[in-house]
Design a protein around this motif. Structure first.
Motif, PDB file in Angstrom:
ATOM      1  N   VAL A 319       0.837  -1.211   0.000  1.00  0.00           N
ATOM      2  CA  VAL A 319       0.000   0.000   0.000  1.00  0.00           C
ATOM      3  C   VAL A 319       0.869   1.257   0.000  1.00  0.00           C
ATOM      4  N   THR A 320       1.935   1.267   0.800  1.00  0.00           N
ATOM      5  CA  THR A 320       2.796   2.458   0.831  1.00  0.00           C
ATOM      6  C   THR A 320       3.476   2.685  -0.526  1.00  0.00           C
ATOM      7  N   ASN A 321       3.846   1.608  -1.216  1.00  0.00           N
ATOM      8  CA  ASN A 321       4.424   1.763  -2.557  1.00  0.00           C
ATOM      9  C   ASN A 321       3.402   2.337  -3.530  1.00  0.00           C
ATOM     10  N   GLN A 322       2.136   1.900  -3.419  1.00  0.00           N
ATOM     11  CA  GLN A 322       1.088   2.432  -4.289  1.00  0.00           C
ATOM     12  C   GLN A 322       0.868   3.916  -4.038  1.00  0.00           C
ATOM     13  N   ALA A 330      -5.436   4.141  -2.565  1.00  0.00           N
ATOM     14  CA  ALA A 330      -5.016   2.860  -1.974  1.00  0.00           C
ATOM     15  C   ALA A 330      -5.266   2.886  -0.464  1.00  0.00           C
ATOM     16  N   GLN A 331      -5.752   1.744   0.070  1.00  0.00           N
ATOM     17  CA  GLN A 331      -6.056   1.624   1.493  1.00  0.00           C
ATOM     18  C   GLN A 331      -5.602   0.248   2.006  1.00  0.00           C
ATOM     19  N   VAL A 332      -5.143   0.224   3.249  1.00  0.00           N
ATOM     20  CA  VAL A 332      -4.783  -1.041   3.897  1.00  0.00           C
ATOM     21  C   VAL A 332      -6.057  -1.713   4.392  1.00  0.00           C
ATOM     22  N   ALA A 347      -3.137   4.079  10.737  1.00  0.00           N
ATOM     23  CA  ALA A 347      -2.421   5.348  10.584  1.00  0.00           C
ATOM     24  C   ALA A 347      -2.126   5.644   9.112  1.00  0.00           C
ATOM     25  N   ILE A 348      -1.750   4.607   8.345  1.00  0.00           N
ATOM     26  CA  ILE A 348      -1.491   4.799   6.905  1.00  0.00           C
ATOM     27  C   ILE A 348      -2.770   5.213   6.196  1.00  0.00           C
TER      28      ILE A 348
END
Length: 573
Positions: A319-322, A330-332, A347-348
């Motif tokens: 997700v962080t790469n997206q 993008a969501q976790v 938090a992301i």
């Protein structure tokens, strides 16, 4: 399989390397603990074996000493200790039944007392439960007297007498009282239960101590052997015949051995070291079985936990790469996350939402700034319009000779102007001027019912204080303390310059408060975090004074019910 297991620990995250390290540390620690416990168990079993054989030796020696000193001596005393006893015993063994009865009758007539010897035998066998049998043998007689549990009165048996070989039999000689010449012996045989060791019967049955008793000629008179090989028994007998002593070396160090002499008898106790080793190995086997089982379970659960952790980390990285690539939608997936990773995932997700919001805010910032600027202009225009209008009304009232109305409008306009200004501090004189206008408006509302008086020491007019620290206290009086049915309501404010502090007193003659309520208010003023119900204004003023002048500033109340309240403010100068 080995390669697959190895790959599990070498996937791309640091967490897998930690898994390897933790597993290695875990196995090493468990092996050290198991080895330490094994050594401890082995050492403790050896010590317990030595303690046990010492206890058995001491117990058998004590029992043997007690039997010789107490039981045997007492029995001999009851049988042939005096001339009368000795004569009675001899006559009973030599005479037939009729002659012995005639002898007993003669003794009764001579002394007034006679003892029927079979009763003596019965009493001995009844009183000494550990005695199995008694044999009385005289050298010059062809018979001996035997008594046991089945024949407690004793019975005469034709010689020869054979001493028991597998039972403990203690011997005490019989001496003729008049000449001290040895004429016979008493053989007392004890039950096996009285000789067996408490430690053998009640403790670890896998480690049983054998014990042997030898007479003064080193001949075996009793043995209690626990599965002892015949070869070992022969070695023990041979050592006693040759050395009067049995050593561990003589038994090839395969046994724990103890020797002890008691009353001319020798006690030898023996414990097989192999029994101790077998017990130790069984216990060590249990320790290692449990330890290896725990190790396997821990490794299994560690592997499961770290695998799940790695899966969750992969999702976070994806997700962080997206997001870094520009995909702000993008969501976790929260359902995949646990514990701190769930917090990190939330938090992301929140960061992405906030990022979208910040971008939107940037686009709208200029419009919002323009709207804020317009509202600021309006806030400046509206008060000026209101002041001008009130001033027009005041001037109109003056032009119509309505001075009182003009004064009211002027006081209200001054209050409004003071409330709108942005200054955070004021002087004591300006604060009291403001308060005077406030009280004046109430005075106009309730004419001839309210009086006020403000006094300030010289030099305190320009004393700087936070704005609105006296007015809320006066307002509190008009809201909670005044009695509008009275005509003598009064409030005063007095400010004094003391040596090291400024004291301000707000005094009224209103409803006052009960002593319980007064005590509660003063106590809560001491607690910085306690809000005063129905006295929020007082609490707020106190907190602002302490925030401006420091923690040394104080406020307290004095009151009498139906006689008013005095608020005292002390400020370090």
């Amino acid at each position: 399989m080995k390669k697959k297991w190895f790959n599990i620990f070498n996937k791309g995250f640091l967490i897998n390397q930690l898994m390897q390290l933790y597993s290695l540390i875990l196995m090493v620690v468990l092996l050290i603990i198991m080895s330490g416990l094994s050594l401890f168990v082995f050492e403790m079993n050896q010590r317990e074996a030595e303690v046990k054989i010492d206890n058995v030796t001491t117990e058998v020696a004590t029992s043997l000493n007690s039997k010789d000193s107490n039981v045997v001596s007492n029995i001999l005393g009851e049988v042939a200790n005096t001339s009368a006893h000795y004569e009675n015993l001899r006559n009973y063994m030599m005479m037939d039944q009729q002659s012995y009865f005639e002898y007993m009758i003669d003794i009764w007539h001579e002394t007034g007392n006679s003892i029927y010897f079979p009763d003596v035998m019965k009493a001995i066998l009844s009183n000494y439960g550990e005695v199995k049998s008694i044999d009385i043998v005289f050298e010059d007689l062809d018979i001996y007297l035997h008594g046991d549990k089945s024949s407690v009165m004793g019975k005469k048996i034709t010689k020869p007498y054979h001493k028991p070989t597998d039972e403990l039999t203690l011997v005490r000689t019989i001496q003729e009282p008049s000449t001290s010449k040895i004429s016979g012996a008493v053989y007392i045989t004890f039950t096996d239960d009285s000789v067996s060791s408490f430690y053998n019967e009640n403790q670890n049955n896998k480690q049983r101590v054998s014990h042997y008793i030898f007479d003064s000629h080193d001949q075996l008179i009793y043995k209690n052997q626990q599965d002892m090989p015949k070869e070992t028994q022969e070695v023990i007998k041979q050592d006693m015949e040759n050395n009067s002593w049995v050593s561990e070396k003589g038994l090839n160090n395969r046994y724990y051995v103890r020797n002890k002499a008691v009353k001319g008898l020798s006690i030898v106790t023996v414990l097989d070291k192999r029994q101790v080793r077998v017990t130790s190995f069984l216990q060590i086997g249990v320790i290692f079985s449990i330890g290896i089982g725990v190790m396997i379970l821990l490794l299994f659960f560690l592997n499961k936990v770290f695998q799940k952790y790695s899966t969750q980390m992969k999702e976070l990285v994806k997700v962080t790469n997206q997001v870094s690539a520009g995909n702000l939608s993008a969501q976790v997936d929260p359902s995949m996350m646990q514990l701190e990773l769930k917090d990190l995932g939330d938090a992301i997700n929140q960061m992405v939402v906030n990022l979208n919001k910040y971008i939107e805010d940037i686009y709208l910032l200029e419009i919002k700034q323009r709207d804020a600027h317009m509202r600021a202009l309006q806030s400046q225009i509206n008060p000026h319009f209101l002041y001008n209008t009130l001033e027009y009304i005041r001037m109109y009232a003056l032009s119509n000779q309505q001075t009182e109305l003009a004064d009211v409008v002027y006081a209200f306009s001054a209050l409004l102007r003071n409330n709108i200004t942005q200054e955070k501090t004021t002087t004591l004189k300006e604060e009291l001027d403001f308060c005077e206008k406030y009280v004046y408006l109430y005075q106009m509302r309730y004419p001839d019912s309210i009086a006020y008086h403000f006094i300030v020491d010289e030099g305190l007019d320009q004393f700087v204080i936070p704005k609105f620290i006296i007015q809320p206290l006066i307002e509190n009086y008009f809201v909670h303390g005044i009695d509008y049915e009275r005509q003598d309501n009064a409030i005063s404010v007095k400010a004094y310059q003391l040596e090291h502090e400024v004291e301000i007193r707000i005094i009224d003659n209103g409803l006052g408060m009960t002593q319980e309520r007064l005590k509660d208010v003063n106590q809560r003023l001491l607690d910085d975090k306690t809000l005063l119900q129905n006295s929020i204004g007082i609490s707020n003023v106190y907190q602002r004074i302490r925030g401006f002048f420091g923690e040394e500033s104080k406020m307290q109340l004095e009151a009498v019910e139906d006689q008013g309240v005095t608020i005292i403010i002390k400020i370090k100068n």
